[in-house]
Design a protein around this motif. Structure first.
Motif, short mmCIF file in Angstrom:
data_model
loop_
_atom_site.label_atom_id
_atom_site.label_comp_id
_atom_site.label_asym_id
_atom_site.label_seq_id
_atom_site.Cartn_x
_atom_site.Cartn_y
_atom_site.Cartn_z
N LEU A 22 0.93 -1.25 -0.04
CA LEU A 22 0.16 0.00 0.04
C LEU A 22 0.91 1.10 -0.04
CD1 LEU A 22 -2.81 -0.93 2.61
CD2 LEU A 22 -2.84 -1.23 0.44
N PRO A 23 0.18 2.36 -0.58
CA PRO A 23 1.16 3.53 -0.35
C PRO A 23 1.05 4.01 0.84
CG PRO A 23 -0.64 3.46 -2.32
CD PRO A 23 -0.78 2.40 -1.57
N MET A 234 -7.36 2.63 1.77
CA MET A 234 -6.59 2.35 0.90
C MET A 234 -6.35 1.01 0.42
SD MET A 234 -4.63 4.54 -1.33
CE MET A 234 -3.81 5.92 -0.40
N HIS A 235 -6.57 0.13 1.13
CA HIS A 235 -6.25 -1.47 1.06
C HIS A 235 -7.14 -1.84 -0.06
CE1 HIS A 235 -6.36 -5.81 1.43
NE2 HIS A 235 -5.29 -5.78 1.58
N PRO A 380 -10.49 -15.26 0.51
CA PRO A 380 -9.98 -14.36 1.01
C PRO A 380 -8.97 -13.40 0.19
CG PRO A 380 -9.70 -16.20 2.13
CD PRO A 380 -10.17 -16.65 0.93
N THR A 381 -9.02 -12.06 0.07
CA THR A 381 -8.27 -11.19 -0.86
C THR A 381 -6.86 -10.90 -0.30
OG1 THR A 381 -9.35 -9.20 0.24
CG2 THR A 381 -10.46 -9.96 -1.60
N PHE A 382 -6.23 -9.99 -1.15
CA PHE A 382 -5.03 -9.66 -0.60
C PHE A 382 -4.67 -9.40 0.98
CE2 PHE A 382 -6.11 -7.94 -5.06
CZ PHE A 382 -5.21 -8.50 -5.55
N PRO A 410 -5.92 -5.56 6.58
CA PRO A 410 -5.49 -4.19 6.74
C PRO A 410 -6.70 -3.38 6.40
CG PRO A 410 -3.96 -5.22 5.11
CD PRO A 410 -5.03 -6.26 5.21
N GLN A 411 -7.81 -3.83 5.83
CA GLN A 411 -9.13 -2.99 5.56
C GLN A 411 -10.10 -3.32 6.75
OE1 GLN A 411 -8.38 -6.43 4.94
NE2 GLN A 411 -9.80 -7.11 3.22
N VAL A 412 -9.48 -4.09 7.92
CA VAL A 412 -10.47 -4.22 8.95
C VAL A 412 -10.80 -2.92 9.63
CG1 VAL A 412 -11.05 -5.43 11.13
CG2 VAL A 412 -10.44 -6.73 8.99
#
Length: 571
Positions: A22-23, A234-235, A380-382, A410-412
Motif C-alpha cells: 500500500l502507498p 486504501m487497502h 480471501p483477498t490480498f 488491513p481493511q478491517v
C-alpha cells in the motif's frame, strides 16, 4: 498476513500478485496524482457533461478552503455528506479529505428522525447535502438541543452539475434532478462556497489518520460509526483495481450508492486512484444503463444481483452493445444461478460475487475471475486471512462445517465510534492476531472458497440493503398506536426478502388502526428500503422467562408459512 497453506492459493488468478503493497499516503493524494497525470481526461461523465481530473481537484480544493476558513473544520472533525449519486458527492468527499477531516456518509433515504442520530452520535458540526434533503435536515435540527445542532450547512442543487443542454435527450435527467428546492434558512449555497476561491492550509493527514466513518446498524438498534483510516480504505482501493484489472483506460459504471462502502470503493475511490473514468447514474435505470454502457464502452460494472436481473429483462437488451464489458460482479445478495449462467452463455461474462461489510470497507472475499463459483463469497483477498470458527468455543472448524466467519486484514476497521464495549465484542484474539467477528455464518469448502449459510446477527437482506430489525423497531415505537413491535423477514418475489412488522396495538387503537396506516406512517418516517411492507397484528408477542421478545420463534413461524406457500398444490 496470509496463511500460505490455505488451499485457495492454487486457484489464485494468474498474473495477479497474492499480496499488495500500500502507498504510505492519504486518499487525497490519489486525486492529486491523477489530476497531474490525467489533467484533461474525464474523471466523471454525468448526463453527458464531463468533469476532468483537473476540474475535480480544483473544485475539491476550493471547497476544502471553505470548510476550513468559513466552516471552521479542523483535522479529525466529522463532516456529514448526505446526497444521492452526483458529482457534488465526489467533490465534497475529497474536499473533506483535503481539509484533513472525516467523511461521514449518510444514506439519502434516511428521514429527519434518522438523520438526527448521525448529527449527535458523530458530534458533527458541519454537513453537506442537496437541497431536496434540506427540509428534512432543517426539521431534524429543530428537534435537537441547540448544543447538538450543526453550525454550518452547505447545500447544492442537483442541477448545479447538469449540462445546459442534453446531447442525448432520451437520457435527460428526471424532474427531481432538475427541480429547484428552497435552501434551509442560514444554509450556504454550493456556488457561493466554490466561488469564494478560498485555499486550504497544508494537507497533513497521513495513512493512520481517520478518513471515513460509514455507519452500520446492529442488534443494539442504532447505527454505529465504523472508524476507518486512510490506510484501511486504501487497502481495498488498491486491491480492487489490482483484482479487477482497472487502469486509466477503464470506464466504470457507477450506479451503486456512493454512501455505501461498495459503491464508494468501486464507483469512486478506485477509479480516482487508477485514473479511470466514472460514468455515473444517480439512480438505477436499466434502459439508461444499457445506453451508457454502449455509448461510453463501459469496461467495469459493480452492482447488486437485482440490477442484473432487471437489466436482462429489458426488451431493449438486444440493442445494447455489451462487448466492452470485461468485469461484472458485486454482492449484497446471492446471484441466482440461472442469471449467472445466462450472463456467461449469452455474453461470455463471469459474474464475480464478493463479500464484505462496512467494518471492512468492502471486500474481504472475492471470486477469482478465471475460476469463480456460483452463489459463493469467493476466496480471501490480498493480505487477508479468514477462518471459520465455532461461534461459542471460537475453535477453528474443518472444511464444510458451518461456523462464524472471522477475518483479519488491513481493511478491517479500528472500532465503533464512541462504543468501547461494542468494539471489544467485535474482535477476538486468534493465533496471536486480532480477528473481526463478522457475525455471519458460513463454511469453507476443500478448495478454500467461502459460502454464507446464515446470519448469526439478526439482519434482513432486502435487495442487498441490510435492515437491522432493532433499529426499525425503535423507530416504529414512535408511532402513537404501537404498543409493541417485532421486526422479522418475510419472502418477497422481487427483493428476495422484505421487512415485516408483528405489532401489538395500544388499547385505544385496536380495531381502528389498519395495517395500511402503519405502513404509510413507516414510509414517511423511515428510509425506503427499511420500512415494513407487511404488518401483522397480534394480541401479544411471545416472550422468554426474562421478558425478552422471542423474535426467533416469530421468524421460524414466518419461514414455515413461506415454505408452505411454496409447496405445489396436491391434485
Amino acid at each position: 498476513m496470509q496463511n500460505l497453506a490455505r488451499p485457495h492459493f492454487q486457484f489464485w488468478p494468474k498474473r495477479v500478485p497474492t499480496t499488495i503493497v500500500l502507498p504510505e499516503t492519504s486518499l487525497w493524494y490519489n486525486l492529486e496524482v491523477s489530476a497531474h497525470r490525467y489533467a484533461d481526461k474525464a474523471a466523471i461523465r454525468y448526463f453527458g457533461k464531463a468533469v476532468t481530473f483537473r476540474e475535480l481537484e480544483a473544485q475539491a480544493t476550493a471547497l476544502a478552503g471553505w470548510l476550513q476558513q468559513k466552516a471552521g473544520v479542523k483535522k479529525g472533525d466529522r463532516v456529514l455528506l448526505y446526497m444521492q449519486n452526483c458529482p457534488q458527492f465526489i467533490i465534497s468527499y475529497y474536499a473533506i479529505l483535503r481539509a484533513d477531516a472525516v467523511v461521514v456518509p449518510v444514506n439519502p433515504m434516511n428521514r429527519a428522525e434518522e438523520f438526527k442520530h448521525y448529527v449527535t452520535d458523530a458530534g458533527a458540526r458541519v454537513a453537506i447535502c442537496t437541497a431536496d434533503l434540506g427540509a428534512g435536515v432543517a426539521q431534524a435540527l429543530s428537534e435537537l438541543a441547540p448544543a447538538d445542532r450543526l453550525q454550518h450547512l452547505l447545500v447544492s442543487q442537483y442541477s448545479d452539475a447538469l449540462p445546459a443542454t442534453h446531447e442525448h435527450p432520451e437520457d435527460a435527467p428526471a424532474a427531481w434532478l432538475t427541480a429547484q428546492h428552497p435552501l434551509p434558512t442560514g444554509a450556504t449555497p454550493w456556488a457561493e462556497a466554490l466561488g469564494a476561491g478560498l485555499q486550504p492550509g497544508p494537507h497533513t493527514a497521513g495513512p493512520d489518520d481517520m478518513a471515513v466513518m460509514p455507519y452500520t446498524s446492529g442488534t443494539t438498534g442504532f447505527p454505529k460509526g465504523c472508524i476507518h483510516t486512510h490506510r484501511s480504505v486504501m487497502h481495498n482501493v488498491v486491491g480492487a483495481a489490482t483484482w479487477s484489472g482497472s487502469g486509466a483506460e477503464s470506464v466504470i459504471l457507477s450506479v451503486l450508492p456512493l454512501f455505501h462502502v461498495t459503491g464508494m470503493q468501486y464507483g469512486m475511490n478506485g477509479p480516482i486512484y487508477s485514473g479511470a473514468t466514472v460514468v455515473m447514474l444517480p439512480r438505477w435505470d436499466r434502459e439508461v444503463a444499457g445506453r451508457l454502457i454502449s455509448r461510453y464502452q463501459v469496461t467495469h460494472w459493480t452492482n447488486i444481483p437485482t440490477m442484473v436481473i432487471d437489466f436482462l429483462a429489458s426488451p431493449n437488451l438486444p440493442e445494447f452493445d455489451l462487448s466492452s464489458l470485461r468485469y461484472i460482479g458485486g454482492g449484497g445478495a446471492a446471484m441466482p444461478q440461472a442469471i449467472a449462467e445466462r450472463l456467461r452463455d449469452q455474453f461470455g461474462l463471469n459474474y464475480l460475487e464478493g463479500y464484505g461489510l462496512s467494518e471492512t470497507m468492502a471486500p474481504t472475499h472475492s471470486n477469482p475471475g478465471d475460476r469463480p463459483k456460483l452463489q459463493c463469497l469467493g476466496v480471501p483477498t490480498f493480505n487477508t486471512d479468514a477462518r471459520i470458527v465455532d461461534p461459542v468455543t471460537l475453535n477453528e472448524l474443518p472444511p464444510n462445517e458451518v461456523g462464524e466467519i472471522i477475518v483479519s486484514g488491513p481493511q478491517v476497521f479500528k472500532g465503533y465510534w464512541g462504543k468501547d464495549e461494542a468494539t471489544r465484542d467485535a474482535f477476538i484474539q486468534f493465533e496471536g492476531r486480532t480477528f473481526f467477528r463478522t457475525g455471519d455464518l458460513g463454511r469453507m469448502d476443500e478448495e478454500g472458497y467461502y459460502f454464507i449459510t446464515d446470519r448469526l446477527k439478526r439482519m434482513i437482506n432486502a435487495s442487498g440493503f441490510k435492515v437491522w430489525p432493532a433499529e426499525v423497531e425503535n423507530l416504529l415505537y414512535k408511532h402513537p398506536d404501537v404498543q409493541e413491535a417485532c421486526i422479522i423477514g418475510t419472502r418477497d418475489a422481487y427483493r428476495g426478502e422484505t421487512v415485516k412488522a408483528v405489532v401489538v396495538l395500544r388499547a385505544h387503537a385496536r380495531g381502528k388502526t389498519t395495517a395500511e396506516e402503519i405502513v404509510d406512517w413507516a414510509r414517511e418516517n423511515m428510509a425506503a428500503y427499511k420500512y415494513p411492507r407487511v404488518v401483522e397484528f397480534v394480541d401479544a408477542l411471545p416472550k422468554s422467562g426474562t421478558g425478552k421478545v422471542m423474535w426467533r420463534q416469530l421468524q421460524e413461524t414466518e419461514n414455515a408459512r413461506n415454505a408452505d406457500a411454496q409447496k405445489p398444490a396436491v391434485a
